[in-house]
Design an enzyme around this catalytic site. Structure first.
Site, mmCIF file in Angstrom:
data_model
loop_
_atom_site.group_PDB
_atom_site.id
_atom_site.type_symbol
_atom_site.label_atom_id
_atom_site.label_comp_id
_atom_site.label_asym_id
_atom_site.label_seq_id
_atom_site.Cartn_x
_atom_site.Cartn_y
_atom_site.Cartn_z
ATOM 1 N N CYS A 95 -54.653 16.901 30.528
ATOM 2 C CA CYS A 95 -54.379 15.533 31.002
ATOM 3 C C CYS A 95 -52.912 15.354 31.330
ATOM 4 O O CYS A 95 -52.556 14.562 32.197
ATOM 5 C CB CYS A 95 -54.775 14.521 29.939
ATOM 6 S SG CYS A 95 -56.530 14.532 29.619
ATOM 7 N N GLU A 118 -55.131 13.463 39.899
ATOM 8 C CA GLU A 118 -55.187 14.576 38.962
ATOM 9 C C GLU A 118 -56.199 15.600 39.465
ATOM 10 O O GLU A 118 -57.385 15.315 39.575
ATOM 11 C CB GLU A 118 -55.604 14.041 37.594
ATOM 12 C CG GLU A 118 -55.557 15.095 36.529
ATOM 13 C CD GLU A 118 -55.544 14.507 35.124
ATOM 14 O OE1 GLU A 118 -55.634 13.280 34.987
ATOM 15 O OE2 GLU A 118 -55.459 15.302 34.184
ATOM 16 N N GLU A 167 -58.129 7.563 26.654
ATOM 17 C CA GLU A 167 -57.078 8.390 27.244
ATOM 18 C C GLU A 167 -57.650 8.945 28.534
ATOM 19 O O GLU A 167 -58.661 9.642 28.514
ATOM 20 C CB GLU A 167 -56.685 9.501 26.257
ATOM 21 C CG GLU A 167 -55.371 10.166 26.618
ATOM 22 C CD GLU A 167 -55.578 11.364 27.498
ATOM 23 O OE1 GLU A 167 -55.648 11.175 28.736
ATOM 24 O OE2 GLU A 167 -55.674 12.478 26.970
ATOM 25 N N LYS A 217 -69.824 13.060 20.399
ATOM 26 C CA LYS A 217 -70.510 13.681 21.528
ATOM 27 C C LYS A 217 -69.532 14.587 22.265
ATOM 28 O O LYS A 217 -68.567 14.110 22.859
ATOM 29 C CB LYS A 217 -71.041 12.633 22.517
ATOM 30 C CG LYS A 217 -71.965 13.286 23.551
ATOM 31 C CD LYS A 217 -72.103 12.506 24.831
ATOM 32 C CE LYS A 217 -71.316 13.062 25.973
ATOM 33 N NZ LYS A 217 -71.640 14.417 26.404
#
Lengths: 522, 132
Positions: free
Chosen positions: A317, A418, A278, A204
């Site tokens: 990331c 983040e 992750e 997906k």
């Protein structure tokens, strides 16, 4: 010294090398009005016949439709994968590796087309997709083609007549959820090892970037046997959940944010299957005083190393989003860095001269803006940038944000969360212990950077930083063969390395007695 | 003399309250969890109540529209100097969250508490809190 606070954007004059936008006359990339799911080796309309618009972040305008799938479509994809799994799992390593190599060759043969598609889909500069995203995806398939053939089972002689054999067996059918920041490269990171280990997969893609992977399917769909690779597009809350919670998958791989990561692991726990997650980071990039001992090529590299926070518009990331600079060089070093940041060319990402394109979606702009706002409230000083950039013309509706630097302290939220945009939080440190303390004062532990001319110091720091990857005198290199994954809440598991084959395999132990003697118990 | 009322750690805009009301009417109770990290990190995720298992170290920041709003306890440590304002942005959610209204998603903005501002909580799961 004075640090500029002016808006940063360097106006970009289009060059003649600009690639034509997908779907327009003369473009390398054909765009159909509408895309279906890729299931069982063919294009399959979504069960309920619903589609959703797919927007290019460059213009903010829709350019095609993709399937707005429902859980029924996930079941169709799982049906196809289960139908294919026995044959694919039994395919010889020679043939499996050959398929992966043919996939790599096909991507390479369509490198420019896929690079332009990826840029139009995600907004990342074509200079990056041409030089990094697509070539790395090619190499990733080749790496796992080789890795799977070199992976050996082990046998142990328990005693002279008893042998324990260990075989790698495929898990069967796996689910994989891809993030929006590297729609093709992250897909390659997940698909290549899963297929190499003999699994079939249902993929997906992220909701903002469902299309470029369908262009990939056009390229490689005829190479991979039907049902081995299946792609279903649609909203995460419906089909992402349907896939991740399905009792018909044997493993789930996910890259995204922490709460969904928890949810994925929760679903995996309910089905008692493994997961690889992750979940991002807030990576420190540490510059020791000796980087400025000489004004040389290495210093130039270190300056670029700081400015790499703007790579892929910060949507990485491992974005080096916290710069820690030794106090003795801060003013001089930062001035050099800000000069470099001021020269970043922002504009149409299809222009090879453009260094920074638009964020992937309006929602990302919204989030980045709110972080700059909270940084200001917390007392951070904006050294450069700080605004949604309006570039005018066709790009006026694009989601551009100025490369931004905020100076502050590590307890601010802009240092702890983040932002996933071109926003650098910078602070100073006094000595090695202070640098290490600040570096590790974070919930995350995905990446880090260490810059020094002192190899001993670099080694000590590299080992002491609690992060899965410490770039030493470099940053943002992603070669296949270098394990990638997180410490702390940055996730569980590793990607990008042969060890992934183990994560996508079962271990079968055959314990064989070559003795004819009974045990003698009964 | 009565105690001063502490300031809520999470509040919702009228648009967010309306979206929550619609969701609850359509699906039953919902919950919020403040996310972090990659991609859609920093977004508040909205789920059917109970969809995400709440751990003993999660913090209940408060209630919005009658629904609990949680954050990871470790994340709370670095967010606790800010108030969260739940709102609605345009466009369907990009991740696993339930939508806010027809074509919206839940978002947050934040406000740094004044140093002397009396703050509510922190709370743990199961604690009773009134709507903020």
């Amino acid at each position: 010294m004075s640090l500029t606070t002016d808006p940063v954007t360097t106006p970009t004059t289009p060059t003649n090398d600009e690639f034509v936008a997908p779907g327009r006359p003369g473009s390398l990339v054909e765009v159909k009005p509408r895309y279906e799911n890729f299931i069982g080796g063919r294009w399959v309309a979504p069960t309920k016949g619903q589609y959703m618009e797919n927007v290019s972040p460059v213009t903010g305008r829709p350019f095609c439709e993709v399937a707005r799938s429902t859980p029924e479509d996930v079941e169709l994809a799982l049906d196809a994968a289960h139908q294919a799994k026995e044959a694919w799992g039994a395919t010889s390593l020679t043939e499996r590796a050959a398929v992966l190599n043919r996939v790599a060759d096909a991507i390479e043969a369509n490198l420019e087309m896929l690079a332009v598609a990826e840029t139009w889909e995600n907004g990342k500069p074509v200079r990056e997709t041409l030089a990094a995203d697509i070539p790395l995806a090619v190499d990733h398939f080749r790496y796992f083609a080789g890795a799977t053939r070199s992976l050996e089972g082990r046998s142990t002689e328990i005693d002279k007549d008893t042998v324990a054999y260990h075989f790698h067996e495929p898990l069967g059918v796996v689910g994989q959820i891809i993030p929006f920041n590297f729609p093709l490269l992250m897909a390659a990171w997940k698909i290549a090892p899963a297929l190499a280990a003999g699994n079939c997969t249902v993929v997906k893609p992220a909701s903002p970037t469902p299309w470029s992977i369908l262009k990939l399917a056009e390229v490689i769909g005829g190479i991979v046997p039907p049902g081995v690779l299946n792609i279903v597009t649609g909203p995460g809350g419906e089909i992402g959940k349907a896939l991740a919670s399905s009792p018909r998958i044997a493993k789930i791989g996910f890259t995204g944010e922490t709460t969904t990561g928890r949810l994925i692991m929760q679903y995996a726990a309910q089905n008692i299957i493994p997961s690889t997650v992750e979940l991002g980071g807030k990576s420190p990039n540490i510059f020791f005083a000796d980087v400025m001992d000489e004004d040389d090529e290495f210093l130039d590299k270190a300056i670029e190393g700081l400015v790499l926070y703007a790579f892929n518009k910060g949507e990485v990331c491992t974005c080096p989003s916290r710069a820690l600079i030794h106090e003795s060089i801060y003013d001089r070093f930062m001035q050099r860095c800000l000069e470099r940041i001021g020269k970043i060319r922002q504009g149409n990402p299809l222009d090879p001269a453009t260094m920074i394109g638009p964020q992937v979606s309006a929602q990302q702009i919204e989030k980045i803006t709110s972080y700059v706002d909270i940084g200001r409230q917390e007392g951070a000083e904006c050294l450069i940038g700080g605004h949604h950039a309006h570039l005018g013309g066709e790009l006026e509706g694009g989601y551009f944000f100025e490369p931004t630097v905020l100076k502050g302290s590590n307890n601010m939220r802009v240092f702890q969360e983040e932002i996933f945009g071109p926003v650098l939080a910078v602070t100073t440190f006094t000595d090695e212990a202070d640098a290490l303390s600040i570096a590790n004062d974070t919930l995350y532990g995905l990446g880090a950077g260490v810059w020094t001319r002192n190899g001993n110091l670099a080694y000590r720091m590299g080992r002491a930083i609690k992060a899965g990857r410490v770039w030493t005198n470099c940053y943002h290199l992603y070669p296949a063969g270098a394990a990638f994954g997180g410490y702390k809440i940055s996730g569980v598991g590793r990607e990008n390395h042969q060890m992934m084959l183990e994560h996508y395999s079962q271990t079968k132990n055959l314990l064989v007695s070559y003795s004819t003697k009974p045990l003698g118990f009964f | 003399m009565s105690e001063p009322t502490p300031v809520a750690r999470v509040v919702a805009t009228p648009e967010a309250l309306e979206a929550i009301g619609l969701l609850v009417a359509e699906r039953g109770p919902v919950m919020f969890f403040q996310s972090g990290g990659c991609c859609d990190g920093s977004l508040p995720l909205c789920f059917d109540d109970g969809e995400l298992i709440i751990g003993d170290h999660d913090v209940l920041l408060g209630r919005v529209g009658g629904c609990p709003f949680y954050i990871d306890g470790r994340q709370f440590e670095v967010w606790q100097h800010t108030q969260i304002i739940l709102g609605v942005g345009a466009g369907a959610p990009e991740g696993f969250s339930l939508p806010a209204g027809e074509d919206g998603h839940f978002v947050i903005t934040s406000r740094v508490f004044a140093p002397d501002e009396l703050r509510a909580g922190p709370l743990r799961k199961g604690d009773t809190v009134v709507d903020s």
